[in-house]
Design a protein around this motif. Structure first.
Motif, PDB file in Angstrom:
ATOM      1  N   ILE C   9       0.849  -1.177   0.000  1.00  0.00           N
ATOM      2  CA  ILE C   9       0.000   0.000   0.000  1.00  0.00           C
ATOM      3  C   ILE C   9       0.890   1.233   0.000  1.00  0.00           C
ATOM      4  O   ILE C   9       2.036   1.180   0.429  1.00  0.00           O
ATOM      5  N   ARG C  10       0.353   2.259  -0.520  1.00  0.00           N
ATOM      6  CA  ARG C  10       1.121   3.494  -0.569  1.00  0.00           C
ATOM      7  C   ARG C  10       1.072   4.105   0.822  1.00  0.00           C
ATOM      8  O   ARG C  10       0.027   4.552   1.284  1.00  0.00           O
ATOM      9  N   GLY C 528      -7.041  -3.752   6.867  1.00  0.00           N
ATOM     10  CA  GLY C 528      -7.039  -3.215   5.509  1.00  0.00           C
ATOM     11  C   GLY C 528      -6.231  -4.118   4.581  1.00  0.00           C
ATOM     12  O   GLY C 528      -6.637  -4.411   3.450  1.00  0.00           O
ATOM     13  N   GLY C 529      -5.099  -4.573   5.085  1.00  0.00           N
ATOM     14  CA  GLY C 529      -4.258  -5.472   4.297  1.00  0.00           C
ATOM     15  C   GLY C 529      -4.982  -6.764   3.962  1.00  0.00           C
ATOM     16  O   GLY C 529      -4.819  -7.323   2.863  1.00  0.00           O
ATOM     17  N   ASP C 530      -5.790  -7.229   4.901  1.00  0.00           N
ATOM     18  CA  ASP C 530      -6.552  -8.455   4.677  1.00  0.00           C
ATOM     19  C   ASP C 530      -7.546  -8.265   3.528  1.00  0.00           C
ATOM     20  O   ASP C 530      -7.737  -9.158   2.694  1.00  0.00           O
ATOM     21  N   GLY C 590      -8.059  -7.861  11.246  1.00  0.00           N
ATOM     22  CA  GLY C 590      -6.641  -7.715  11.549  1.00  0.00           C
ATOM     23  C   GLY C 590      -6.387  -7.725  13.038  1.00  0.00           C
ATOM     24  O   GLY C 590      -7.250  -7.367  13.835  1.00  0.00           O
ATOM     25  N   HIS C 591      -5.203  -8.145  13.360  1.00  0.00           N
ATOM     26  CA  HIS C 591      -4.771  -8.187  14.755  1.00  0.00           C
ATOM     27  C   HIS C 591      -3.588  -7.252  14.926  1.00  0.00           C
ATOM     28  O   HIS C 591      -2.725  -7.152  14.049  1.00  0.00           O
ATOM     29  N   GLY C 592      -3.553  -6.562  16.047  1.00  0.00           N
ATOM     30  CA  GLY C 592      -2.407  -5.715  16.368  1.00  0.00           C
ATOM     31  C   GLY C 592      -1.738  -6.224  17.619  1.00  0.00           C
ATOM     32  O   GLY C 592      -2.407  -6.627  18.566  1.00  0.00           O
TER      33      GLY C 592
END
Lengths: 351, 165, 748
Positions: C9-10, C528-530, C590-592
Motif C-alpha cells: 500500500i502506498r 485493511g491489508g486483509d 486484523g490483529h495488532g
C-alpha cells in the motif's frame, strides 16, 4: 446543599425587611454558593441583592473621592478607567485575584465578606470555631499553610484571603453599611475583626446590616503615582496569595512624604502597622529602609516551625512592594498583575 | 416552591420553571434543559469548564443560582456557531489544536470569547495567558489555546475594522 | 504462497500529514457527548458519601435523615446493599484492584465510599448524602512514608514490579573514583482528568448498557460484568469521548459498580458523577516515592554503577508499587546496574498507573542525580550524558530497535541554545533582576504493545468502514487511527468511515502505555491489508481482470484502484473487482500486537531530551518556567500536529510534577486537605510559555509493522529533572524533593 428560601427583593427597604437571623445576603455568589455546596454555610434564607437599584454605580464626587456601589463587580471596578487611574493598586489587586470569570461575578461587598480559605473551615467535618463556635480548631496543630502569622488566637488561626481588601486597608477606605436603623460608615481598619475568643464574629456588621458602598477619599488618590500590589503565589495565576502586600508612597523631590503599607494573607484581616509607615517618612527610597519598614510591619509575627519561612517571605514581599511603589506605577497594567514576573520596564503613570 | 424565570438562551426566549432554589445554572442547562455542552469539572469555580456568557460576560455557571437569572441572556457553546459557520474562536481552536480530550473546550472557548470582548488582552500572548488562566486544561493544550485566542482575536479585530470601513 | 502476501500500500499519503482532529468540530461546538451528558428518561441520580477518615470504621449513618429528605428515594449502606455476584476482592481481569463496594463498615482510606444515596434530582441526592453525617471509630492513621515499616516483596505481575541487576554492583561502587549517594522524594499525585469518572447505567433484563469513560472498553465490560454474574458480551459500553484518563479510567471503580447495582435494584437508569473532591480517593493515584540513588564514575567520568532503590506507598489492602527504580535501567551505559523496590503500606487508596508510571517518578530522581554527578565531575550535564551514552541496552547488550537520542540531544541543545551555559549555578541574572537557570534531562519511555482487533469493510462505492473499540481520551485516536486505516487501503481520509469507542466493535485493546496507536493502528492496518489480499486474489485469479496472472505481491493500492507496480496501465477499481465477483462488500480482519519473535531481539524505547529555562525571583523565590524545549525520537509520526500536542501536554505534566502537584493529608484524620483545584495545583495557562517540541526522524523496522513507538507519556519524562536542574542552576539550591516550592528556595 441544604434547602433554603430564596427571595429577590426589588428595593433596599424590602431587602432589609426580608432579613431574618440565619439568612445570607447574596451578591455574586462566588463564595457563598460554594460554601453552601460544602455545607459550611447553611442559610435558611438567601436574599438576592442583584435587583436592588443603584448598588452598581461607581461615582466620583466633586471632592475627588469615589463611591463604589456594593454590587459593582470586581471586573467592572478594575476596568473603570477613572478608577484604575486614581487607585491603580486597587485595580492591580483586583486583577490578581481569582479568574476572569469570577471577577465578572464577584462583587465589591462580597469581596469584603469573603470567608477564610482555611482547609479546616471549608471541611464540614473538621473542628472549626469560626464555623461552629466552641467546636475547637483542627487547623491549629495541622500543616495548614494558609495560617495567620499575626493576630491569631488560640481559638482561630485563619487568614483573610482577599486581595482587594489589602490596598483598601492601606488607603483607609470607608465601608458604608445600612440596617433597619439607618446608614453608618465603618473605617476599613475596624471592619474585619481579629478572632480573639469569638472567631465566628468576622466583621463589624450588626445583625441584618449590609454593605451598600465603599468610599475612597481624594487623599487616597494622591498615592496613584507610587502604588503597587504584589502577590507571591504558588502558580503564576489563579492562586490565593502565599503572601501579599500593598504599598503606596507620596513622594516629593525624591523624598517619601507619606507611606502606606498593608500585608495580605498573614492575618484574619489586612495587616497594617502605623510604626512601619512612619519609618518611611522623610527618607529617600532605599532597600535598607524598606527592609526596616517590612520588619516593623511583621513585628510580633509567630509561626509554627514548618511555616517560619512565611514570616521571612512576608517581610520580603513588603519590602519589594515598597521598592516597586518607589519606582512608580506603570502606565499600563502589567500583563501579569501583581506578579513578581509582571514587572514592566516601560512607561510610568503620570496622574 | 416553584419559580418561573424567563431567559434568552442562545438567542431564544425560554420560560423555565425552577422547582428547587438550589439548582445552579450549570445543572439547569445540563440536567433539565438538555444542553450538556457546558461541562462540569469542579462545580466550585476553580476550573472554568462551565464557563458561559451571561449578559455577554463570561461567568462560571456552577456558582450561579438559576433562580436569580430572570431576564438574563445566556450563551452556551451550543449557541456560539451561526448554523454551519463556526465562531472564529471555534475555528481557531481546531486549527491550532487548542484541545485534546475536549472536555474543558466549551469552557475555554466561551472564556476566550468573553476575554476578547473584554478587550484588555488583544493579541498579546502574555495577556491572553493571564486572561485564560481561569480555565484549567489537564491535557496541557495551553500552547494551542494561546495561539488560537491570539489568531481569533486578530481576525475579529480585522473584521471589525473592515466592517467599520 | 508468495501470491497471498498483501499487496503493497502506498504509505504516507495520510500518515505523516498534520490533519486536524476529526472530532474537532464536535468538540468545539459542544455536541461531543461525554458520559455524564446522557440523561435518559426516568433517570435517578446517585451520589456517594465518602469517608472523611482514613482508618477505622463507620459507627453511625443517619439514614433516616437522608431518607426523609424530599426527593431521596434510596439509601444504600453496607447493611442493605444488594448482593453482588462477583467477589470484590478478586481480580477478574489483568488490571484489577480490590474494589470498595460497601462490603462492610471498615474504612481503609479517606474518600472511600461508605454509602450511596439515590434521588429524583441531583440536588436531592447530593443533600441526602450529606445528611448521612457519618460518625466513626477512628484509628491512628498512617499517611506518610515514615508512618509504617518499609518492606520488601516478591515481584508478581501488575502492581508488584520486579527489579533488575546487571554486572557486579559492589565492584561498580568500589571502582568509582567519585560518587554520590542522594535521596529524592516525590509526592502523591492524583490524575484529575477534567472529566471526573461518571457513569450512566441502564438495565434491560440481564443486559446492561453503560455510558462511562473507559481506556479499555472490552476489559471494562469484563470487569463490570463480573460483579453482576453476566457474560461480558451482555454489557454494552459506550465511550466515544473521554475527558482525559491518564491511567485512571482503565479499571472499574467501586462507585461505578455501585451505580450499576443501584440501577439493577431500582430498575431505572442511574447516573453517578464523581465530584472533583471524590477524584482524590477511589480512582488511583501516583504513589509517593523515596528513591536512593548511588552513582559512581571512574577517572574517565564513565559511570561505574547506577544503584537505584525505590520505596513507594501502597494501600493496606492491595498492591501497586510505583516501579520508579526501573527507570534508570535502560538509559545510561554503566558498568553495573541495580534497581530494587520496597513498599510501605499506608491508609490511602490503592495507587495505580498515572501518566508515565515508573518513568516519571524514576526519571525525576535519576535526571537530578545525573546532574549532581556531573557537577561533582565538573562536567557539563549534556556532555556527561553523552559520555555515558548507551549504544546497546545496558546490562543485556541487546541492540536498540532504533535510538536517535544523540540527535535529540543535538537538535534540542541547538534550538535551546545550550552552548555556553555556565557550569556554575547563579551565574545568569537578567535586567529584570530575576535569576535564570538552564537544566536538562533525558527522556525514555518503553514501547509496550497490548493486543487489538479490527475489521475493515470495503464498500462497493469505493469507501471503507473501519471498526475497532479504540478510545480517544485526547490523544487523537479518532484522527490518527483513521489516517492509518485510510492508508491501509490506499484511500483518502474522507473515504474512510471510522467507528470506535463502542464495546460491540472488535476489541481495540487498552489506551495505555503509549501503545494504543501502535496496537490498534496495527490491527486496522492489518485489517485493511486483509481486504487487499482478498481483492488481489480475486483479481489476479480472474481472467477477466486486467490484473489476471499478476503476482499479488507486485500490486499496489491507490485511490480505489489496484495497480500493477511495474505497469500501472494494468489496474482495476476495487468496486469492479467486487461487482464481478458478485460481492456487495468485502470484509477483512486484523490483529495488532508485537510479533513474539521481535520482542526478544531488540530493546525498544522512545527517547528524548528536554531543556528547561526557569526564572526565579531572588528574594521572593517564586519560580516560572519560561522555556521548555523537548526533542523526541519516537518512531514514525502519524500526525505531527497531534503528536506535538501530546508531547507538549506531557511536558506541561512535567512542569506540574516539578512545581505543583502534591496531595497533602491531615495527619490526624488522614483526609486529603487540598482535594480541589484551588488547593491541588496543576498549571494554568499563565504557567506555560516558551514551549517547543521537535520530533526527530526515526525509522524503526523492528518495533512493529508501522514503525510507531508512542508519544503519550514520554513528554513528562526528563522534563521534571530538567526543571529541577534548572532551578539548581538558577539558585544554587539542590532541592531533593518534588514539587519544589517557594519555601524550599527561601531556606538559607
Amino acid at each position: 446543599m441544604k434547602h433554603f428560601d430564596y427571595v429577590q427583593p426589588k428595593t433596599m427597604d424590602e431587602a432589609l425587611a426580608s432579613w431574618e437571623p440565619g439568612a445570607s445576603w447574596l451578591g455574586g455568589g462566588t463564595n457563598l454558593v460554594d460554601l453552601m455546596k460544602l455545607g459550611v454555610t447553611q442559610p435558611q434564607r438567601v436574599i438576592d441583592l442583584t435587583r436592588i437599584p443603584d448598588l452598581g454605580e461607581i461615582t466620583f464626587q466633586q471632592d475627588g473621592s469615589v463611591r463604589i456601589g456594593a454590587m459593582v463587580s470586581n471586573a467592572a471596578l478594575a476596568r473603570h478607567a477613572g478608577f484604575a487611574q486614581h487607585f491603580p493598586m486597587v485595580a492591580e489587586a483586583l486583577l490578581s485575584g481569582a479568574s476572569g470569570q469570577l471577577r465578572n461575578m464577584a462583587t465589591v461587598a462580597g469581596n469584603l465578606m469573603q470567608r477564610t480559605r482555611c482547609a479546616y473551615f471549608q471541611e464540614e467535618t473538621a473542628a472549626c470555631n469560626r464555623r461552629t463556635p466552641g467546636a475547637g480548631c483542627d487547623a491549629r496543630d495541622s500543616d495548614e499553610e494558609l495560617r495567620a502569622l499575626l493576630g491569631a488566637s488560640p481559638a482561630c488561626v485563619a487568614t483573610n484571603p482577599s486581595d482587594f481588601c489589602v490596598p483598601l486597608a492601606a488607603l483607609e477606605a470607608q465601608v458604608e453599611v445600612r440596617g433597619v436603623n439607618g446608614t453608618r460608615e465603618i473605617p476599613f481598619a475596624d471592619f474585619h475583626l481579629l478572632p480573639g475568643d469569638q472567631p465566628e464574629r468576622e466583621t463589624a456588621l450588626e445583625e441584618g446590616e449590609l454593605i451598600i458602598a465603599l468610599h475612597l477619599s481624594a487623599a487616597a488618590a494622591g498615592f496613584a503615582r507610587h502604588a503597587r500590589y504584589l502577590k507571591v503565589r504558588d502558580r503564576t495565576s489563579f492562586a490565593f496569595a502565599t503572601t501579599a502586600a500593598a504599598a503606596a508612597l507620596r513622594m516629593e523631590d525624591g523624598i517619601i512624604t507619606e507611606g502606606r503599607l498593608a500585608l495580605g494573607a498573614v492575618a484574619a484581616r489586612p495587616w497594617r502597622v502605623a510604626e512601619a509607615e512612619a519609618l518611611l517618612v522623610g527618607h529617600a527610597p532605599d532597600a535598607a529602609l524598606f527592609g526596616r519598614a517590612a520588619e516593623a510591619a511583621m513585628a510580633g509575627a509567630e509561626a509554627p516551625a514548618h511555616l517560619e519561612w512565611k514570616i521571612d517571605l512576608a517581610r520580603r514581599t513588603a519590602a519589594r512592594a515598597l521598592a516597586m511603589a518607589a519606582v512608580g506605577t506603570p502606565a499600563r497594567m502589567p500583563a501579569l498583575p501583581a506578579s513578581p514576573f509582571g514587572q514592566q520596564n516601560g512607561d510610568l503613570a503620570h496622574v | 416552591m416553584s419559580l418561573f424565570i424567563s431567559l434568552t438562551l442562545n438567542g431564544e426566549a425560554r420560560d423555565v420553571s425552577i422547582d428547587d432554589p438550589r439548582v445552579t445554572l450549570l445543572d439547569l442547562l445540563r440536567e433539565r434543559l438538555a444542553l450538556p455542552g457546558t461541562k462540569k469539572g469542579c462545580d466550585r469555580g476553580q476550573c472554568g469548564a462551565c464557563t458561559v456568557l451571561v449578559n455577554g460576560r463570561r461567568a462560571n455557571a456552577c456558582l450561579m443560582l438559576a433562580a436569580g437569572l430572570d431576564g438574563a441572556q445566556i450563551t452556551t457553546i451550543e449557541g456560539l456557531a451561526r448554523g454551519e459557520d463556526l465562531h472564529p474562536v471555534q475555528a481557531a481552536f481546531i486549527e491550532h489544536d487548542g484541545f485534546q480530550c475536549g472536555y474543558c473546550t466549551p469552557g475555554q472557548i466561551m472564556s476566550a470569547v468573553g476575554l476578547i470582548a473584554e478587550g484588555d488582552a488583544g493579541s498579546d500572548p502574555e495577556r491572553i495567558r493571564e486572561g485564560m488562566s481561569g480555565n484549567i486544561c489537564r491535557c496541557g493544550a495551553y500552547h494551542g489555546i494561546t495561539l488560537a485566542v491570539q489568531e481569533a482575536s486578530r481576525r475579529m479585530a480585522a473584521k471589525e475594522e473592515g466592517d467599520a470601513a | 504462497m508468495s501470491d497471498t502476501l498483501s499487496p503493497q500500500i502506498r504509505f504516507g499519503s495520510n500518515a505523516g500529514q498534520p490533519a486536524t482532529r476529526r472530532d474537532g468540530l464536535a468538540k468545539v461546538t459542544g455536541v461531543a457527548t461525554f458520559a455524564a451528558d446522557n440523561t435518559p428518561e426516568g433517570l435517578l441520580y446517585a451520589v456517594y458519601a465518602p469517608a472523611k477518615i482514613a482508618r477505622g470504621r463507620v459507627s453511625h449513618l443517619d439514614v433516616a435523615a437522608a431518607e426523609a429528605h424530599p426527593g431521596v428515594t434510596h439509601v444504600i449502606t453496607p447493611q442493605n446493599r444488594p448482593e453482588l455476584q462477583g467477589d470484590p476482592s478478586a481480580k477478574p481481569t489483568m488490571f484489577s484492584f480490590r474494589t470498595e463496594v460497601l462490603q462492610d463498615d471498615t474504612v481503609c482510606y479517606a474518600g472511600q465510599p461508605i454509602a450511596l444515596v439515590l434521588g429524583e434530582t441531583l440536588e436531592a441526592a447530593t443533600e441526602g448524602a450529606r445528611l448521612l453525617a457519618p460518625q466513626y471509630v477512628a484509628d491512628p492513621v498512617r499517611v506518610a512514608l515514615d508512618d509504617n515499616l518499609a518492606t520488601s516483596f516478591e515481584p508478581a505481575g501488575f502492581g508488584l514490579p520486579g527489579g533488575a541487576s546487571h554486572g557486579d554492583v559492589e565492584a561498580g561502587h568500589a571502582a568509582a573514583t567519585r560518587s554520590i549517594d542522594v535521596s529524592y522524594e516525590t509526592a502523591a499525585q492524583y490524575h484529575n482528568a477534567m472529566e471526573t469518572h461518571a457513569i450512566v447505567a441502564q438495565w434491560d433484563g440481564d443486559r446492561l448498557t453503560l455510558d462511562t469513560p473507559s481506556q479499555a472498553l472490552n476489559l471494562s465490560c469484563a470487569g463490570f460484568a463480573y460483579f453482576f454474574g453476566i457474560p461480558p458480551e451482555n454489557v454494552t459500553l459506550r465511550s466515544p469521548y473521554i475527558g482525559g484518563g491518564f491511567g485512571s479510567k482503565a479499571i472499574p471503580t467501586g462507585p461505578q459498580v455501585l451505580a450499576i447495582l443501584a440501577a439493577r435494584m431500582t430498575q431505572r437508569p442511574v447516573k453517578l458523577m464523581f465530584t472533583r473532591q471524590q477524584m482524590f480517593g477511589p480512582v488511583g493515584h501516583r504513589g509517593a516515592t523515596r528513591q536512593r540513588l548511588r552513582l559512581g564514575v571512574d577517572e574517565n567520568t564513565a559511570l561505574t554503577v547506577i544503584d537505584h532503590e525505590g520505596l513507594a506507598e501502597t494501600s493496606t489492602f492491595d498492591d501497586f508499587v510505583e516501579p520508579a527504580a526501573n527507570a534508570s535501567q535502560d538509559l545510561y551505559a554503566a558498568g553495573a546496574l541495580r534497581a530494587s523496590h520496597r513498599l510501605v503500606r499506608l491508609d490511602v487508596g490503592t495507587p495505580g498507573p498515572m501518566r508515565g508510571p515508573g518513568e516519571a517518578s524514576g526519571s525525576a530522581a535519576l535526571e537530578c542525580a545525573m546532574d549532581e554527578m556531573a557537577e561533582v565531575a565538573g562536567m557539563d550535564p549534556l556532555e556527561f550524558r553523552l559520555r555515558n551514552y548507551a549504544e546497546t541496552q545496558p546490562g543485556t547488550g541487546l541492540p536498540y530497535s532504533s535510538k536517535a537520542l544523540r540527535e535529540c540531544y543535538a537538535e534540542g541543545a541547538a534550538r535551546f541554545g545550550w552552548e555556553g551555559r555556565p557550569l556554575e549555578p547563579r551565574q545568569m541574572q537578567g535586567a529584570d533582576g530575576l535569576l535564570t537557570g538552564w537544566g536538562m534531562g533525558t527522556a525514555l519511555f518503553p514501547c509496550p504493545m497490548f493486543a487489538a482487533e479490527a475489521r475493515a469493510t470495503l464498500r462497493p462505492d469505493g469507501t471503507a468502514l473501519f471498526e475497532t473499540s479504540a478510545v480517544d481520551m485526547g490523544q487523537g485516536a479518532w484522527t490518527v487511527l483513521a489516517q492509518i486505516a485510510a492508508d491501509s487501503l490506499g484511500l483518502t481520509l474522507d473515504q474512510v468511515e471510522f467507528r470506535a469507542g463502542h464495546s460491540a466493535l472488535p476489541d481495540g485493546g487498552v489506551a495505555g502505555g503509549s501503545g494504543h496507536t501502535a496496537t490498534a493502528g496495527g490491527a486496522l492496518h492489518a485489517a485493511g491489508g486483509d481486504v487487499l489480499r482478498q481483492l488481489g486474489e480475486l483479481a489476479t485469479e480472474d481472467p477477466q481482470s486486467p490484473l489476471y496472472g499478476a503476482g499479488n505481491s507486485s500490486l499496489v493500492a491507490r485511490d480505489g484502484w489496484l495497480l500493477l507496480e511495474e505497469d500501472e496501465s494494468r489496474r482495476e477499481r476495487f468496486a469492479d473487482i467486487l461487482i464481478r465477483a458478485g460481492q456487495t462488500e468485502m470484509t477483512g480482519t486484523g490483529h495488532g500486537g508485537r510479533a513474539p519473535e521481535a520482542a526478544g531481539r531488540h530493546a525498544m524505547n522512545s527517547h528524548g531530551a528536554v531543556f528547561a529555562e526557569v526564572k526565579v525571583d531572588p528574594d521572593l523565590c517564586q519560580v516560572r518556567v519560561t522555556r521548555l524545549v523537548g526533542a523526541f525520537a519516537a518512531g514514525r509520526i502519524i500526525n505531527p500536529r497531534l503528536t506535538e500536542s501530546q508531547l507538549m501536554g506531557g511536558m506541561i505534566w512535567g512542569t506540574s510534577f516539578a512545581l505543583h502537584e502534591a496531595a497533602r493529608h491531615d495527619r490526624r484524620s488522614g483526609r486529603i486537605v487540598n482535594a480541589d483545584f484551588a488547593g491541588y495545583h496543576v498549571p494554568v495557562n499563565a504557567d506555560v510559555s516558551g514551549l517547543e517540541v521537535i520530533t526527530v526522524h526515526e525509522d524503526d523496522p523492528y518495533v512493529n509493522a508501522l514503525g510507531i513507538k508512542g508519544v503519550g507519556e514520554i513528554g513528562i519524562v526528563g522534563t521534571v529533572g530538567a526543571i529541577g536542574n534548572a532551578i539548581w542552576h538558577a539558585t544554587g539550591k539542590r532541592v531533593r524533593h518534588f514539587p519544589i516550592r517557594i519555601a524550599d528556595l527561601l531556606a538559607p
